[in-house]
Design a protein around this motif. Structure first.
Motif, mmCIF file in Angstrom:
data_model
loop_
_atom_site.group_PDB
_atom_site.id
_atom_site.type_symbol
_atom_site.label_atom_id
_atom_site.label_comp_id
_atom_site.label_asym_id
_atom_site.label_seq_id
_atom_site.Cartn_x
_atom_site.Cartn_y
_atom_site.Cartn_z
ATOM 1 N N PRO A 275 0.842 -1.198 0.000
ATOM 2 C CA PRO A 275 0.000 0.000 0.000
ATOM 3 C C PRO A 275 0.877 1.248 0.000
ATOM 4 O O PRO A 275 2.002 1.207 0.470
ATOM 5 C CB PRO A 275 -0.776 -0.114 1.318
ATOM 6 C CG PRO A 275 0.063 -0.972 2.190
ATOM 7 C CD PRO A 275 0.755 -1.932 1.267
ATOM 8 N N PRO B 129 1.911 5.014 1.253
ATOM 9 C CA PRO B 129 1.822 5.642 2.573
ATOM 10 C C PRO B 129 0.808 6.777 2.587
ATOM 11 O O PRO B 129 1.173 7.946 2.615
ATOM 12 C CB PRO B 129 3.249 6.143 2.829
ATOM 13 C CG PRO B 129 3.857 6.297 1.488
ATOM 14 C CD PRO B 129 3.199 5.291 0.601
ATOM 15 N N MET B 130 -0.457 6.426 2.515
ATOM 16 C CA MET B 130 -1.524 7.417 2.538
ATOM 17 C C MET B 130 -2.778 6.728 3.069
ATOM 18 O O MET B 130 -2.709 5.568 3.464
ATOM 19 C CB MET B 130 -1.734 8.009 1.140
ATOM 20 C CG MET B 130 -1.794 6.985 0.030
ATOM 21 S SD MET B 130 -1.952 7.687 -1.625
ATOM 22 C CE MET B 130 -0.254 8.027 -2.059
ATOM 23 N N HIS C 2 -4.786 5.698 8.029
ATOM 24 C CA HIS C 2 -3.578 5.422 7.247
ATOM 25 C C HIS C 2 -3.527 3.938 6.901
ATOM 26 O O HIS C 2 -3.809 3.086 7.748
ATOM 27 C CB HIS C 2 -2.344 5.811 8.062
ATOM 28 C CG HIS C 2 -1.121 6.038 7.208
ATOM 29 N ND1 HIS C 2 -0.237 5.040 6.931
ATOM 30 C CD2 HIS C 2 -0.667 7.142 6.575
ATOM 31 C CE1 HIS C 2 0.733 5.526 6.159
ATOM 32 N NE2 HIS C 2 0.493 6.805 5.937
ATOM 33 N N PHE D 96 -1.189 1.953 6.587
ATOM 34 C CA PHE D 96 -0.227 1.147 7.337
ATOM 35 C C PHE D 96 -0.813 0.641 8.654
ATOM 36 O O PHE D 96 -0.216 -0.192 9.326
ATOM 37 C CB PHE D 96 1.053 1.937 7.628
ATOM 38 C CG PHE D 96 1.883 2.185 6.393
ATOM 39 C CD1 PHE D 96 1.439 1.792 5.142
ATOM 40 C CD2 PHE D 96 3.119 2.804 6.490
ATOM 41 C CE1 PHE D 96 2.203 2.018 4.005
ATOM 42 C CE2 PHE D 96 3.891 3.039 5.355
ATOM 43 C CZ PHE D 96 3.430 2.652 4.118
ATOM 44 N N GLU D 97 -1.979 1.171 9.036
ATOM 45 C CA GLU D 97 -2.597 0.711 10.280
ATOM 46 C C GLU D 97 -3.342 -0.606 10.091
ATOM 47 O O GLU D 97 -3.811 -1.201 11.056
ATOM 48 C CB GLU D 97 -3.560 1.770 10.821
ATOM 49 C CG GLU D 97 -2.854 2.994 11.361
ATOM 50 C CD GLU D 97 -3.837 4.050 11.824
ATOM 51 O OE1 GLU D 97 -4.736 3.718 12.613
ATOM 52 O OE2 GLU D 97 -3.715 5.199 11.380
#
Ligand SMILES: Nc1ncnc2c1ncn2[C@@H]1O[C@H](COP(=O)(O)OP(=O)(O)OP(=O)(O)O)[C@@H](O)[C@H]1O
Ligand SMILES: [Mg+2]
Lengths: 288, 309
Positions: free
Chosen positions: A127, A129-130, A175, A177-178
């Motif tokens: 993914p 980074p947003m 986000h 990354f979560e």
């Protein structure tokens, strides 16, 4: 090969056009598209030819599994379908690959347009980074879609298709990354679907995931296959048997010669009654 | 240490204890090194403050900071820092306008679009640029830029804030480029692949995915470039004309804080008021760079937190 003749015919009818950008998935015979035909395809990295003489058809709206031992060139072959090999220096692709009858390596084809029709999901979730929303909106925005309602609808569709909507519908601004690894991979599938491709390439999409996430990805593939052509690389024989309609077995028999296609055919038939001894050995786990 | 089969549990335990001891020695050394840098920083601040004390007592920090005139040798002596502070900020501002776009652009080019020998040559040239002494940049500015600025803008003198700022911008480029390039290089290739596979061109991939992903590193590069520009002395001394008057635009001559200290320190009475005032200028400069670095750290820390989530 009656089926292949039919496919060739269908393939001829649907010309490649870069204008299919806001096309929606449609049902009905005339929209059947997204079939590949490979003729004598070879790939060389520098002076080393790693794949040669690949002839096969990838039927529309079905799952084709690419199997074979590590290093036999599955990822390399997969990257031919969306010309991602072009992005690696010093790669030469020979032979002919047509998408719905159109030679995708001819000069007038822009790989950028091709990739909007042929999406890809990678081995490891990647993914951007947003936020979740921006990740899925990424492709459509590239296609020039700016209207909020339109984007919202595309994103909901794509997330539903990737079986992620239920989990993230209230956290679209979160986000990316979560998310967990499995959720990230489904996000990447949604991201690829959001450009409404006809074909989805998947390179071992579940190999970095736990069994439950793997199951979810397989379910997603089963859901998608009547709308999108899927080509999937997998090392997992059970997975290939479970999810694919057609299986292609590649093998590089020695390092002095390139890999070739040993056998392509209906998955059920190949797993129950393979034509080739080598296919049988590989499937039953005797090598590779 | 050789492990023998006859080694007892007690001996093995002793070995572990010794390794722990060695580890803690290393840890203490690392802490000490970290502490030392803080001590040095504090020592500089204290030293500046001690030398500046007299001017703070006799002229007053507020008077100096808000004073609009700088006549250190006139009668009466006037010590207003504003011309110098504004001079420094103006020159740095011009430099920023140069090195932000050029520096980031060059870094993106090197990292995303060049390959092979061209990439190596570019990187080597940039490293070389960093090694050129600032006085040489000053010379180049005097020989080339001053006449050019004079004729191009129809000025009576080519020694302006613009001239100094342009050269400072070029001088800061290696810092900005190499740090930004490192940050871009660190962006995982999987992200580029992901973007290309979605039908983005390499250019779209660079500005929509790679640059945003590297933004904190690029920001750090810009901040360090800023620090380099504001602290640079020799080139600005040679190029800005050094008129200690509050400038109204970039086509006027300016005098920077660093230039003032360098030019006047040799002429003052050791321990005198003017001497002490120059230390106050140094203190202000120290404060400004400290604030810039602190701001940069805060932004970076916030970014890092976002990434960790
Ligand atoms: N970028 C590259 N440059 C040079 N050679 C490469 C490159 N990528 C792959 N190869 C070579 O091409 C051959 C096939 O690699 P490929 O990654 O396609 O295999 P694979 O079947 O996907 O393997 P795996 O199952 O381990 O992923 C290997 O011999 C590999 O060394
Ligand atoms: Mg592979």
């Amino acid at each position: 090969m009656v089926m292949s003749a039919v496919l060739e015919e269908v393939a001829m009818e649907a010309p490649f056009s870069g204008t299919g950008r806001s096309r929606t998935y449609a049902e009905g015979a005339e929209e059947i598209s997204g079939s590949f035909s490979l003729t004598d395809v070879s790939v060389a990295y520098g002076n080393e030819t790693v794949i040669a003489g690949v002839d096969m058809l990838v039927p529309s709206r079905a799952v084709t599994a690419l199997i074979g031992p590590s290093g036999c060139g599955k990822s390399t072959l997969l990257r031919c379908f969306n010309r991602m090999n072009d992005e690696i220096g010093n790669v030469r692709v020979g032979g002919t690959i047509t998408l719905d009858g159109l030679d995708i390596y001819q000069k007038s084809i822009d790989p950028v347009d091709l990739r909007m029709r042929v999406g890809q999901v990678f081995q490891r979730p990647n993914p951007f980074p947003m936020s979740i929303y921006d990740n899925v909106a990424f492709g459509p925005r590239t296609q020039g879609i700016r209207k909020r309602e339109e984007l919202d609808a595309i994103i909901e569709d794509a997330l539903r298709d990737a079986a992620l909507w239920e989990e993230v519908q209230n956290h679209l601004k979160k986000h990316a990354f979560e998310l967990s690894g499995g959720q990230q991979q489904r996000l990447c599938i949604a991201r690829a679907l959001a450009t409404r491709p006809e074909v989805l390439l998947m390179d071992e999409p579940a190999s970095a995931l736990d069994p439950i996430s793997t199951q979810q990805i397989e379910d997603t593939i089963a859901e998608l296959k009547d709308r999108v052509t899927i080509v999937i690389v997998t090392h997992n024989m059970q997975q290939a048997a479970r999810i694919s309609d057609q299986t292609a077995f590649m093998l590089r028999e020695s390092m002095d010669q390139p890999a070739h296609l040993v056998e392509v055919g209906d998955t059920k038939r190949m797993f129950t009654n393979p034509n080739d001894k080598r296919t049988e050995s590989y499937i039953t786990g005797r090598f590779g | 240490m050789k492990v023998t089969p006859t080694e007892t549990a007690g001996q093995r335990l002793g070995r572990t204890t010794r390794r722990r001891a060695a580890e803690s020695v290393v840890r203490v050394l690392i802490y000490a090194a970290g502490l030392l840098s803080i001590v040095i920083l504090l020592a500089i601040a204290v030293f500046l403050f001690v030398e500046a004390r007299r001017s703070i007592a006799e002229v007053g920090l507020g008077t100096m900071l808000t004073g609009t005139k700088w006549f250190p040798t006139g009668t009466p002596k006037i010590f207003g820092f504003l011309p110098l502070i504004i001079g420094s900020l103006m020159v740095t501002g011009v430099a920023l306008v140069v090195f932000v776009p050029v520096g980031i652009g060059a870094a993106v080019y090197i990292s995303e679009f060049s390959a092979g020998w061209l990439k190596e040559v570019t990187k080597t040239v940039i490293e070389f640029m960093a090694a050129v002494p600032s006085v040489v940049y000053g010379f180049l500015g005097v020989a080339v830029l001053i006449p050019w600025v004079k004729t191009a803008f129809g000025l009576t003198s080519g020694m302006t804030a613009l001239t100094g700022g342009l050269v400072l911008g070029v001088m800061s480029l290696p810092t900005v480029i190499s740090i930004s390039e490192d940050a871009l290089h660190a962006v995982p290739d999987a992200l580029r692949q992901g973007s290309l596979a979605l039908g983005n061109t390499r250019w779209q991939t660079a500005y929509k995915v790679v640059v945003p992903s590297a933004s904190s590193g690029i920001f750090a590069g810009v901040m360090l470039g800023l620090g380099r520009a504001i602290g640079e002395t020799m080139a600005v001394l040679m190029l800005t004309g050094n008129a200690a008057v509050i400038p109204t635009n970039i086509f006027e001559s300016v005098r920077t804080m660093t230039g003032t200290i360098a030019a006047e320190m040799g002429e003052v009475v050791f321990g005198g008021l003017h001497y002490s005032v120059l230390f106050s200028v140094g203190l202000v400069l120290f404060g400004i760079t400290f604030v810039i670095n602190l701001a940069a750290d805060l932004v970076l820390e916030r970014q890092r937190k976002r990434w960790r989530r």
